[in-house]
Design a protein around this motif. Sequence first.
Motif, PDB file in Angstrom:
ATOM      1  N   LEU A  13       0.823  -1.212   0.000  1.00 26.85           N
ATOM      2  CA  LEU A  13       0.000   0.000   0.000  1.00 26.85           C
ATOM      3  C   LEU A  13       0.859   1.265   0.000  1.00 26.85           C
ATOM      4  O   LEU A  13       0.480   2.275  -0.598  1.00 26.85           O
ATOM      5  N   ARG A  14       1.992   1.216   0.653  1.00 29.77           N
ATOM      6  CA  ARG A  14       2.886   2.376   0.696  1.00 29.77           C
ATOM      7  C   ARG A  14       3.435   2.711  -0.681  1.00 29.77           C
ATOM      8  O   ARG A  14       3.735   3.867  -0.975  1.00 29.77           O
ATOM      9  N   LEU A  15       3.567   1.684  -1.528  1.00 30.94           N
ATOM     10  CA  LEU A  15       4.146   1.887  -2.856  1.00 30.94           C
ATOM     11  C   LEU A  15       3.105   2.090  -3.952  1.00 30.94           C
ATOM     12  O   LEU A  15       3.403   2.668  -4.992  1.00 30.94           O
ATOM     13  N   ASP A  16       1.889   1.599  -3.732  1.00 34.03           N
ATOM     14  CA  ASP A  16       0.846   1.695  -4.758  1.00 34.03           C
ATOM     15  C   ASP A  16       0.454   3.145  -5.005  1.00 34.03           C
ATOM     16  O   ASP A  16       0.279   3.917  -4.053  1.00 34.03           O
ATOM     17  N   PRO A  17       0.288   3.509  -6.270  1.00 32.69           N
ATOM     18  CA  PRO A  17      -0.210   4.857  -6.557  1.00 32.69           C
ATOM     19  C   PRO A  17      -1.668   4.985  -6.113  1.00 32.69           C
ATOM     20  O   PRO A  17      -2.392   3.991  -6.028  1.00 32.69           O
ATOM     21  N   PHE A  18      -2.072   6.200  -5.851  1.00 26.31           N
ATOM     22  CA  PHE A  18      -3.453   6.460  -5.463  1.00 26.31           C
ATOM     23  C   PHE A  18      -4.279   6.723  -6.724  1.00 26.31           C
ATOM     24  O   PHE A  18      -3.833   7.457  -7.612  1.00 26.31           O
ATOM     25  N   VAL A  23     -12.198   3.624  -5.678  1.00 28.56           N
ATOM     26  CA  VAL A  23     -12.299   2.296  -6.272  1.00 28.56           C
ATOM     27  C   VAL A  23     -12.151   1.255  -5.172  1.00 28.56           C
ATOM     28  O   VAL A  23     -11.460   1.482  -4.181  1.00 28.56           O
ATOM     29  N   ARG A  24     -12.833   0.131  -5.343  1.00 28.34           N
ATOM     30  CA  ARG A  24     -12.690  -1.001  -4.410  1.00 28.34           C
ATOM     31  C   ARG A  24     -12.054  -2.140  -5.182  1.00 28.34           C
ATOM     32  O   ARG A  24     -12.505  -2.504  -6.262  1.00 28.34           O
ATOM     33  N   SER A  25     -10.999  -2.710  -4.603  1.00 29.04           N
ATOM     34  CA  SER A  25     -10.322  -3.852  -5.201  1.00 29.04           C
ATOM     35  C   SER A  25     -10.111  -4.890  -4.108  1.00 29.04           C
ATOM     36  O   SER A  25      -9.249  -4.722  -3.244  1.00 29.04           O
ATOM     37  N   GLY A  26     -10.948  -5.937  -4.117  1.00 30.73           N
ATOM     38  CA  GLY A  26     -10.871  -6.945  -3.063  1.00 30.73           C
ATOM     39  C   GLY A  26     -11.149  -6.306  -1.718  1.00 30.73           C
ATOM     40  O   GLY A  26     -12.112  -5.563  -1.571  1.00 30.73           O
ATOM     41  N   PRO A  27     -10.271  -6.545  -0.741  1.00 24.15           N
ATOM     42  CA  PRO A  27     -10.502  -5.976   0.599  1.00 24.15           C
ATOM     43  C   PRO A  27      -9.914  -4.574   0.777  1.00 24.15           C
ATOM     44  O   PRO A  27      -9.626  -4.157   1.886  1.00 24.15           O
ATOM     45  N   CYS A  28      -9.709  -3.853  -0.319  1.00 21.55           N
ATOM     46  CA  CYS A  28      -9.069  -2.537  -0.233  1.00 21.55           C
ATOM     47  C   CYS A  28      -9.916  -1.479  -0.928  1.00 21.55           C
ATOM     48  O   CYS A  28     -10.327  -1.654  -2.068  1.00 21.55           O
ATOM     49  N   ASP A  29     -10.164  -0.382  -0.200  1.00 20.98           N
ATOM     50  CA  ASP A  29     -10.787   0.812  -0.779  1.00 20.98           C
ATOM     51  C   ASP A  29      -9.679   1.827  -1.009  1.00 20.98           C
ATOM     52  O   ASP A  29      -8.845   2.046  -0.131  1.00 20.98           O
ATOM     53  N   SER A  30      -9.692   2.435  -2.189  1.00 17.28           N
ATOM     54  CA  SER A  30      -8.697   3.450  -2.509  1.00 17.28           C
ATOM     55  C   SER A  30      -9.386   4.651  -3.125  1.00 17.28           C
ATOM     56  O   SER A  30     -10.487   4.548  -3.667  1.00 17.28           O
ATOM     57  N   GLY A  31      -8.704   5.767  -3.040  1.00 15.20           N
ATOM     58  CA  GLY A  31      -9.197   6.991  -3.631  1.00 15.20           C
ATOM     59  C   GLY A  31      -8.076   7.998  -3.676  1.00 15.20           C
ATOM     60  O   GLY A  31      -6.928   7.677  -3.361  1.00 15.20           O
ATOM     61  N   PRO A  32      -8.395   9.219  -4.069  1.00 17.46           N
ATOM     62  CA  PRO A  32      -7.347  10.235  -4.137  1.00 17.46           C
ATOM     63  C   PRO A  32      -6.650  10.412  -2.790  1.00 17.46           C
ATOM     64  O   PRO A  32      -7.273  10.796  -1.810  1.00 17.46           O
ATOM     65  N   GLY A  33      -5.403  10.028  -2.728  1.00 21.99           N
ATOM     66  CA  GLY A  33      -4.604  10.222  -1.523  1.00 21.99           C
ATOM     67  C   GLY A  33      -4.725   9.165  -0.450  1.00 21.99           C
ATOM     68  O   GLY A  33      -4.188   9.333   0.629  1.00 21.99           O
ATOM     69  N   GLN A 134     -12.938  -5.716  12.261  1.00 17.36           N
ATOM     70  CA  GLN A 134     -11.940  -5.683  11.203  1.00 17.36           C
ATOM     71  C   GLN A 134     -10.668  -5.025  11.723  1.00 17.36           C
ATOM     72  O   GLN A 134     -10.739  -4.011  12.417  1.00 17.36           O
ATOM     73  N   LEU A 135      -9.542  -5.601  11.363  1.00 14.73           N
ATOM     74  CA  LEU A 135      -8.260  -4.943  11.562  1.00 14.73           C
ATOM     75  C   LEU A 135      -7.968  -4.217  10.258  1.00 14.73           C
ATOM     76  O   LEU A 135      -7.888  -4.848   9.200  1.00 14.73           O
ATOM     77  N   LEU A 136      -7.874  -2.890  10.341  1.00 15.38           N
ATOM     78  CA  LEU A 136      -7.676  -2.071   9.151  1.00 15.38           C
ATOM     79  C   LEU A 136      -6.293  -1.446   9.144  1.00 15.38           C
ATOM     80  O   LEU A 136      -5.767  -1.064  10.189  1.00 15.38           O
ATOM     81  N   ALA A 137      -5.744  -1.323   7.950  1.00 15.51           N
ATOM     82  CA  ALA A 137      -4.520  -0.562   7.725  1.00 15.51           C
ATOM     83  C   ALA A 137      -4.829   0.465   6.648  1.00 15.51           C
ATOM     84  O   ALA A 137      -5.510   0.157   5.666  1.00 15.51           O
ATOM     85  N   ALA A 138      -4.351   1.664   6.847  1.00 16.99           N
ATOM     86  CA  ALA A 138      -4.525   2.708   5.847  1.00 16.99           C
ATOM     87  C   ALA A 138      -3.187   3.359   5.572  1.00 16.99           C
ATOM     88  O   ALA A 138      -2.320   3.433   6.448  1.00 16.99           O
ATOM     89  N   VAL A 139      -3.033   3.813   4.346  1.00 15.87           N
ATOM     90  CA  VAL A 139      -1.886   4.629   3.934  1.00 15.87           C
ATOM     91  C   VAL A 139      -2.483   5.837   3.249  1.00 15.87           C
ATOM     92  O   VAL A 139      -3.342   5.701   2.365  1.00 15.87           O
TER      93      VAL A 139
END
Length: 145
Positions: A13-18, A23-33, A134-139
């Motif tokens: 997650l630290r390396l993935d672009p935002f 968008v939701r991809s599997g167990p991950c929600d992503s968005g701007p930033g 849920q145990l959540l991690a965010a970047v």
Amino acid sequence: MTLAGHLATIDRLRLDPFPEAPVRSGPCDSGPGFHVAELITSEDFWDDDGSRRELAEEQWEAEREALAQLLAGRWGEPQVFGLGSLLTRGFQGEHIPDPWDRLCNAVPDVHLWRVDGRWIVLGVAYGDKEMPLQLLAAVTTVDPP
């Protein structure tokens, strides 16, 4: 997933672009930033008298603490940040940016590290008493409001 798996997810997650849009991809929600990943999710507690949930809460907190200790070995001791005031401010009509809006609606407090211009966030989402934990991690590059 194991602690090593959680670390690998956080590193990814630290390396993935935002993305430019949510968008939701599997167990991950992503968005701007931001990225928010569900590291582990418990069963639900619809038919529970409270004892299974209490045990699960202890287990999820222990999992977060173990992961936090590993991350503290990399980046130092975390800041512990309560999210209750963000939830209150959101209810009062203030705009709370993602991922903080999502987090403050289910996570009472988080462990935070600031690394290379990004916040690394760990928290346990409780939700309603019948819902899974849920145990959540965010970047995120979005500073805590």
